[in-house]
Design a protein around this motif. Structure first.
Motif, PDB file in Angstrom:
ATOM      1  N   GLY A 117      48.225  38.948   3.168  1.00  0.00           N
ATOM      2  CA  GLY A 117      48.933  37.576   3.378  1.00  0.00           C
ATOM      3  C   GLY A 117      49.117  37.022   2.436  1.00  0.00           C
ATOM      4  N   LEU A 118      48.563  37.264   0.826  1.00  0.00           N
ATOM      5  CA  LEU A 118      48.581  35.868  -0.111  1.00  0.00           C
ATOM      6  C   LEU A 118      50.140  37.276  -0.757  1.00  0.00           C
ATOM      7  CD1 LEU A 118      45.246  35.488  -1.487  1.00  0.00           C
ATOM      8  CD2 LEU A 118      47.192  34.240  -1.035  1.00  0.00           C
ATOM      9  N   VAL A 119      49.597  38.379  -0.449  1.00  0.00           N
ATOM     10  CA  VAL A 119      50.701  39.690  -1.311  1.00  0.00           C
ATOM     11  C   VAL A 119      51.984  39.006  -0.044  1.00  0.00           C
ATOM     12  CG1 VAL A 119      51.685  41.344  -1.902  1.00  0.00           C
ATOM     13  CG2 VAL A 119      49.701  41.704  -2.135  1.00  0.00           C
ATOM     14  N   PHE A 120      52.230  39.068   1.024  1.00  0.00           N
ATOM     15  CA  PHE A 120      54.051  38.467   0.872  1.00  0.00           C
ATOM     16  C   PHE A 120      54.395  36.923   1.107  1.00  0.00           C
ATOM     17  CE2 PHE A 120      52.277  41.834   4.543  1.00  0.00           C
ATOM     18  CZ  PHE A 120      53.999  42.183   4.108  1.00  0.00           C
ATOM     19  N   VAL A 121      53.208  36.230   0.631  1.00  0.00           N
ATOM     20  CA  VAL A 121      53.778  34.620   0.447  1.00  0.00           C
ATOM     21  C   VAL A 121      54.284  34.938  -1.089  1.00  0.00           C
ATOM     22  CG1 VAL A 121      52.142  32.924  -0.259  1.00  0.00           C
ATOM     23  CG2 VAL A 121      51.927  33.845   2.134  1.00  0.00           C
ATOM     24  N   SER A 122      53.592  35.552  -1.421  1.00  0.00           N
ATOM     25  CA  SER A 122      53.840  35.726  -2.702  1.00  0.00           C
ATOM     26  C   SER A 122      55.200  35.859  -2.979  1.00  0.00           C
ATOM     27  CB  SER A 122      53.235  36.746  -4.058  1.00  0.00           C
ATOM     28  OG  SER A 122      53.409  37.170  -5.025  1.00  0.00           O
ATOM     29  N   ILE A 123      55.251  37.547  -2.272  1.00  0.00           N
ATOM     30  CA  ILE A 123      57.271  37.768  -2.376  1.00  0.00           C
ATOM     31  C   ILE A 123      57.914  37.031  -1.957  1.00  0.00           C
ATOM     32  CG2 ILE A 123      57.880  40.210  -1.053  1.00  0.00           C
ATOM     33  CD1 ILE A 123      55.590  41.236  -1.226  1.00  0.00           C
ATOM     34  N   ILE A 124      58.366  36.396  -1.136  1.00  0.00           N
ATOM     35  CA  ILE A 124      58.800  35.396  -0.074  1.00  0.00           C
ATOM     36  C   ILE A 124      58.742  34.382  -1.202  1.00  0.00           C
ATOM     37  CG2 ILE A 124      59.125  33.487   1.750  1.00  0.00           C
ATOM     38  CD1 ILE A 124      57.312  35.236   3.472  1.00  0.00           C
ATOM     39  N   LEU A 125      57.966  33.431  -1.401  1.00  0.00           N
ATOM     40  CA  LEU A 125      57.942  32.171  -3.104  1.00  0.00           C
ATOM     41  C   LEU A 125      58.707  33.378  -4.001  1.00  0.00           C
ATOM     42  CD1 LEU A 125      54.130  30.505  -2.645  1.00  0.00           C
ATOM     43  CD2 LEU A 125      56.437  29.673  -1.855  1.00  0.00           C
ATOM     44  N   SER A 126      58.700  34.605  -4.376  1.00  0.00           N
ATOM     45  CA  SER A 126      59.234  35.040  -5.612  1.00  0.00           C
ATOM     46  C   SER A 126      61.031  34.239  -5.198  1.00  0.00           C
ATOM     47  CB  SER A 126      58.733  35.952  -5.624  1.00  0.00           C
ATOM     48  OG  SER A 126      59.642  37.290  -4.727  1.00  0.00           O
ATOM     49  N   TRP A 127      61.188  34.604  -3.758  1.00  0.00           N
ATOM     50  CA  TRP A 127      62.845  34.609  -3.551  1.00  0.00           C
ATOM     51  C   TRP A 127      63.086  33.228  -2.877  1.00  0.00           C
ATOM     52  CZ3 TRP A 127      61.782  38.266   1.077  1.00  0.00           C
ATOM     53  CH2 TRP A 127      62.126  40.301   0.685  1.00  0.00           C
ATOM     54  N   VAL A 128      62.048  32.444  -2.883  1.00  0.00           N
ATOM     55  CA  VAL A 128      62.659  31.063  -2.736  1.00  0.00           C
ATOM     56  C   VAL A 128      62.672  29.912  -3.976  1.00  0.00           C
ATOM     57  CG1 VAL A 128      62.639  29.698  -0.695  1.00  0.00           C
ATOM     58  CG2 VAL A 128      61.717  31.712  -0.227  1.00  0.00           C
ATOM     59  N   GLY A 129      61.593  30.108  -3.594  1.00  0.00           N
ATOM     60  CA  GLY A 129      60.864  28.271  -4.926  1.00  0.00           C
ATOM     61  C   GLY A 129      60.946  28.536  -6.086  1.00  0.00           C
ATOM     62  N   THR A 130      60.710  28.259  -7.095  1.00  0.00           N
ATOM     63  CA  THR A 130      59.944  28.350  -8.448  1.00  0.00           C
ATOM     64  C   THR A 130      59.645  26.796  -8.797  1.00  0.00           C
ATOM     65  OG1 THR A 130      61.964  27.818  -9.491  1.00  0.00           O
ATOM     66  CG2 THR A 130      61.559  30.341  -9.376  1.00  0.00           C
ATOM     67  N   GLY A 131      58.475  27.053  -9.606  1.00  0.00           N
ATOM     68  CA  GLY A 131      57.536  25.936 -10.186  1.00  0.00           C
ATOM     69  C   GLY A 131      57.223  24.999  -9.157  1.00  0.00           C
ATOM     70  N   THR A 132      56.065  25.213  -7.226  1.00  0.00           N
ATOM     71  CA  THR A 132      55.688  24.466  -6.726  1.00  0.00           C
ATOM     72  C   THR A 132      54.718  25.045  -7.370  1.00  0.00           C
ATOM     73  OG1 THR A 132      56.205  26.195  -5.358  1.00  0.00           O
ATOM     74  CG2 THR A 132      57.634  24.524  -5.265  1.00  0.00           C
ATOM     75  N   GLN A 133      53.875  23.947  -6.539  1.00  0.00           N
ATOM     76  CA  GLN A 133      52.310  24.064  -7.348  1.00  0.00           C
ATOM     77  C   GLN A 133      51.406  24.827  -6.617  1.00  0.00           C
ATOM     78  OE1 GLN A 133      50.166  20.902  -5.705  1.00  0.00           O
ATOM     79  NE2 GLN A 133      48.409  20.912  -7.313  1.00  0.00           N
ATOM     80  N   ILE A 134      52.169  25.112  -4.911  1.00  0.00           N
ATOM     81  CA  ILE A 134      51.821  26.552  -4.284  1.00  0.00           C
ATOM     82  C   ILE A 134      52.120  27.764  -4.154  1.00  0.00           C
ATOM     83  CG2 ILE A 134      53.906  26.629  -2.522  1.00  0.00           C
ATOM     84  CD1 ILE A 134      50.445  27.286  -0.999  1.00  0.00           C
ATOM     85  N   GLN A 135      53.205  27.610  -5.293  1.00  0.00           N
ATOM     86  CA  GLN A 135      53.911  29.062  -5.882  1.00  0.00           C
ATOM     87  C   GLN A 135      52.592  29.314  -7.467  1.00  0.00           C
ATOM     88  OE1 GLN A 135      57.650  29.482  -7.544  1.00  0.00           O
ATOM     89  NE2 GLN A 135      57.151  32.004  -7.259  1.00  0.00           N
ATOM     90  N   PHE A 136      52.376  28.357  -7.543  1.00  0.00           N
ATOM     91  CA  PHE A 136      51.337  28.407  -8.993  1.00  0.00           C
ATOM     92  C   PHE A 136      49.722  28.753  -8.448  1.00  0.00           C
ATOM     93  CE2 PHE A 136      47.382  26.530 -11.236  1.00  0.00           C
ATOM     94  CZ  PHE A 136      47.368  27.286 -12.332  1.00  0.00           C
ATOM     95  N   LEU A 137      48.997  28.354  -7.489  1.00  0.00           N
ATOM     96  CA  LEU A 137      48.222  28.718  -7.076  1.00  0.00           C
ATOM     97  C   LEU A 137      48.290  30.243  -6.293  1.00  0.00           C
ATOM     98  CD1 LEU A 137      45.357  27.906  -6.040  1.00  0.00           C
ATOM     99  CD2 LEU A 137      46.698  27.151  -3.939  1.00  0.00           C
ATOM    100  N   VAL A 138      48.824  30.696  -5.630  1.00  0.00           N
ATOM    101  CA  VAL A 138      49.646  31.900  -4.996  1.00  0.00           C
ATOM    102  C   VAL A 138      49.225  32.996  -6.030  1.00  0.00           C
ATOM    103  CG1 VAL A 138      50.764  33.862  -3.274  1.00  0.00           C
ATOM    104  CG2 VAL A 138      50.352  31.157  -2.704  1.00  0.00           C
ATOM    105  N   SER A 139      50.007  32.744  -7.686  1.00  0.00           N
ATOM    106  CA  SER A 139      50.526  33.482  -8.706  1.00  0.00           C
ATOM    107  C   SER A 139      49.341  33.589  -9.326  1.00  0.00           C
ATOM    108  CB  SER A 139      50.980  33.065  -9.648  1.00  0.00           C
ATOM    109  OG  SER A 139      52.823  33.221  -8.893  1.00  0.00           O
ATOM    110  N   LEU A 140      47.965  32.737  -9.475  1.00  0.00           N
ATOM    111  CA  LEU A 140      46.721  32.966  -9.352  1.00  0.00           C
ATOM    112  C   LEU A 140      45.978  33.480  -8.774  1.00  0.00           C
ATOM    113  CD1 LEU A 140      44.471  31.722 -11.879  1.00  0.00           C
ATOM    114  CD2 LEU A 140      43.789  29.925  -9.770  1.00  0.00           C
ATOM    115  N   LEU A 141      46.383  33.493  -7.238  1.00  0.00           N
ATOM    116  CA  LEU A 141      45.749  34.795  -6.962  1.00  0.00           C
ATOM    117  C   LEU A 141      46.146  36.300  -6.797  1.00  0.00           C
ATOM    118  CD1 LEU A 141      45.173  32.161  -3.611  1.00  0.00           C
ATOM    119  CD2 LEU A 141      43.671  32.532  -5.850  1.00  0.00           C
ATOM    120  N   VAL A 142      47.355  35.999  -6.680  1.00  0.00           N
ATOM    121  CA  VAL A 142      47.615  37.438  -6.734  1.00  0.00           C
ATOM    122  C   VAL A 142      48.080  38.402  -8.166  1.00  0.00           C
ATOM    123  CG1 VAL A 142      49.282  38.771  -5.954  1.00  0.00           C
ATOM    124  CG2 VAL A 142      49.086  37.230  -4.004  1.00  0.00           C
ATOM    125  N   ASN A 143      48.186  37.456  -8.993  1.00  0.00           N
ATOM    126  CA  ASN A 143      48.613  38.833 -10.801  1.00  0.00           C
ATOM    127  C   ASN A 143      47.321  39.077 -11.402  1.00  0.00           C
ATOM    128  OD1 ASN A 143      51.588  37.786  -9.940  1.00  0.00           O
ATOM    129  ND2 ASN A 143      50.793  35.960 -11.697  1.00  0.00           N
TER     130      ASN A 143
END
Length: 182
Positions: A117-143
């Motif tokens: 689920g986190l990988v899918f959210v990471s992929i979607i967030l990479s297309w849609v928004g940048t710099g959001t707090q949720i994207q930072f958290l998901v990147s922290l978990l997936v990277n």
């Protein structure tokens, strides 16, 4: 029918609470500040879901370095309780050692499902928004998971195949776990 309804309800409740325990363990391993007093922190959501079971366990179960064993034990106990309730409802015989292994496989499967689920959210967030707090958290978990794959897979410019490779690995692991259950 009663068993299926109970299974659905227990699966949802246990997945949420045990998932919160496992996420809390992973975030603490990554040295992420859960920020218990901050209203916009992920800790404001995770801590209330998991404190009731994790804090009493911490009195008896110490952490191992950055790894908070009490969170994993809490998730395991929740999944074990779910299995015990379902087996009791179905009229299964007395407690069996296989329940312990089944609970471990279910906990690993929950972990893999959360990572997928986190990988899918990471992929979607990479297309849609940048710099959001949720994207930072998901990147922290997936990277951390993607970093090891990116060392093996060659770079194709703008096309990053590491999330696809990670999804394949996680799903293969789920298939292996599924076959262990049978």
């Amino acid at each position: 029918m009663l068993i299926q309804i109970a299974n659905l309800i227990l699966q949802v409740l246990v997945s949420i609470v045990a998932g919160a325990c496992l996420l809390r363990c992973y975030l603490q391993w990554l040295a992420f500040n859960l920020g218990a007093g901050q209203s916009k922190s992920i800790g404001a959501y995770i801590l209330p879901l998991s404190n009731w079971i994790v804090l009493p366990l911490r009195r008896f179960i110490p952490s191992i370095g950055r790894f908070d064993l009490a969170n994993c034990v809490a998730a395991y106990l929740l999944i074990l309780a779910k299995i015990a309730i379902l087996l009791f409802i179905s009229g299964a015989p007395s407690i069996d050692i296989s329940w312990l292994a089944l609970a471990l496989v279910d906990m690993l499967n929950l972990t893999l499902s959360g990572l997928i689920g986190l990988v899918f959210v990471s992929i979607i967030l990479s297309w849609v928004g940048t710099g959001t707090q949720i994207q930072f958290l998901v990147s922290l978990l997936v990277n951390p998971l993607l970093a090891s794959i990116r060392r093996v897979i060659p770079n194709f410019g703008a096309l990053d195949l590491s999330p696809l490779a990670l999804l394949l690995i996680l799903q293969i692991l789920q298939i292996v776990l599924g076959n262990l259950k049978i």
